[in-house]
Design a protein around this motif. Structure first.
Motif, PDB file in Angstrom:
ATOM      1  N   LYS A 107       2.288   1.599  -3.441  1.00 15.19           N
ATOM      2  CA  LYS A 107       1.243   1.986  -4.394  1.00 15.19           C
ATOM      3  C   LYS A 107       0.972   3.480  -4.315  1.00 15.19           C
ATOM      4  O   LYS A 107       0.742   4.141  -5.337  1.00 15.19           O
ATOM      5  N   GLU A 108       1.008   4.042  -3.108  1.00 18.65           N
ATOM      6  CA  GLU A 108       0.799   5.478  -2.937  1.00 18.65           C
ATOM      7  C   GLU A 108       1.856   6.277  -3.701  1.00 18.65           C
ATOM      8  O   GLU A 108       1.583   7.385  -4.174  1.00 18.65           O
ATOM      9  N   GLU A 109       3.056   5.695  -3.808  1.00 20.16           N
ATOM     10  CA  GLU A 109       4.161   6.389  -4.478  1.00 20.16           C
ATOM     11  C   GLU A 109       4.268   6.006  -5.953  1.00 20.16           C
ATOM     12  O   GLU A 109       5.153   6.488  -6.660  1.00 20.16           O
ATOM     13  N   GLY A 110       3.397   5.099  -6.416  1.00 17.64           N
ATOM     14  CA  GLY A 110       3.416   4.691  -7.808  1.00 17.64           C
ATOM     15  C   GLY A 110       4.420   3.600  -8.126  1.00 17.64           C
ATOM     16  O   GLY A 110       4.819   3.438  -9.291  1.00 17.64           O
TER      17      GLY A 110
ATOM     18  N   ASN B 200       0.830  -1.211   0.000  1.00 23.80           N
ATOM     19  CA  ASN B 200       0.000   0.000   0.000  1.00 23.80           C
ATOM     20  C   ASN B 200       0.860   1.256   0.000  1.00 23.80           C
ATOM     21  O   ASN B 200       0.547   2.242  -0.683  1.00 23.80           O
ATOM     22  N   ARG B 201       1.928   1.216   0.763  1.00 20.72           N
ATOM     23  CA  ARG B 201       2.837   2.363   0.819  1.00 20.72           C
ATOM     24  C   ARG B 201       3.472   2.606  -0.552  1.00 20.72           C
ATOM     25  O   ARG B 201       3.558   3.742  -1.023  1.00 20.72           O
TER      26      ARG B 201
END
Length: 313
Positions: A197-200, A194-195
């Motif tokens: 994914k937040e940063e792409g 998730n972390r």
């Protein structure tokens, strides 16, 4: 009659509080709160000594000594992922050498019954794909020997590509191994994914896992311990990019995939040298090798090619 005597007879609640100082002091020595052990490090050692004498042993932190499983989350602090880390970083009062490239912190975790286990998670990315991830766990103060009874279990797994036991004289122990894993089996996968994914950023479908574990006696049946688990992306090269399912990386059929077999062999060779650098870092003795030697040993098989850096650079 003195003032103290009169107070003693006329203030039963005050008298009761004086009585309770003794048992509460004893309880504080046996079960010190985490904030107090951070302020008074010697209190943790005293508490551990009392536990050993009384036959009491703290339960090990879940996931300690292992790079996978679903251990407790502990106290998690998300780090600024844009920070750039290279060569080596301070870790748990020692030095953590980093493989080649720019590494970015993802999170720090404080774990253990008294907050005595520190964990760092770092990533290396290229083109928004993770090429490497490090999960390092280290004790910031001695922990009971009983907390690490299975620390070397991963080094004796038949599924490993290679493993080496360098020291096997309990409580001293040092070993390393390489194997393949599903990203879903990595400790705290959901939080990490998730972390990222937040940063792409995305994790590859398969990772090559290289683990190193080390423990040294610290007296009174306690040890200092550290484990470093390095996950390398084996499918980010032209020769292996089609081998994107774990079936291609199974130990029994690895010989049928020359590109995969070559990547594994190069990882085994790299880890044999890198384990010594990790050993030196544990002992804060980076002068045991030269800058040139460490730079050469730091080049893992998944390291970014020249001119292909991190999107955060």
């Amino acid at each position: 009659m003195s003032a103290f005597s009169r107070l003693w007879h006329r203030a039963p609640i005050w008298r009761f509080c004086l009585y309770m100082i003794v048992p509460f002091t004893v309880l504080t020595l046996i079960f010190p709160p985490a904030y107090l052990t951070r302020l008074l490090p010697r209190l943790a050692a005293l508490s551990s000594s009392i536990h050993n004498r009384l036959g009491m042993h703290d339960a090990p932190a879940r996931g300690e000594g292992s790079g996978d499983g679903n251990g407790e989350d502990g106290v998690i602090t998300m780090m600024p992922i844009t920070d750039r880390l290279t060569k080596a970083i301070p870790f748990a009062g020692r030095i953590l050498p980093l493989p080649e490239g720019t590494w970015h912190p993802v999170m720090n975790i404080i774990n253990g019954p008294h907050g005595e286990v520190l964990e760092n998670v770092l990533i290396r990315v290229e083109g928004h794909v993770v090429t490497g991830m490090i999960g390092a766990e280290g004790s910031t103060q001695p922990v009971p020997e009983t907390a690490i009874t299975s620390i070397d279990s991963s080094c004796h797994d038949d599924r490993n590509y290679m493993s080496r036991v360098l020291t096997a004289h309990p409580p001293s122990m040092e070993c390393w191994f390489t194997t393949a894993v599903y990203p879903a089996s990595i400790n705290r996968t959901a939080i990490i994914a998730n972390r990222l994914k937040e940063e792409g950023f995305i994790l590859p479908p398969v990772l090559l896992k290289a683990g190193w574990s080390y423990s040294t006696p610290a007296g009174d049946h306690n040890v200092n311990v550290e484990t470093v688990t390095i996950f390398l992306n084996p499918v980010n090269t032209d020769s292996t990019k089609m081998l994107r399912t774990p079936d291609y990386w199974a130990k029994d059929t690895l010989g049928q995939q020359p590109a995969a077999s070559d990547f594994v062999k190069r990882t085994n060779t790299w880890m044999a040298g890198w384990a010594q650098v990790l050993h030196d870092g544990f002992n804060s003795d980076m002068l045991a090798s030269s800058d040139e030697q460490r730079a050469r040993l730091a080049h893992d098989p998944a390291a970014p090619q020249p001119g292909r850096g991190s999107p955060l650079d």
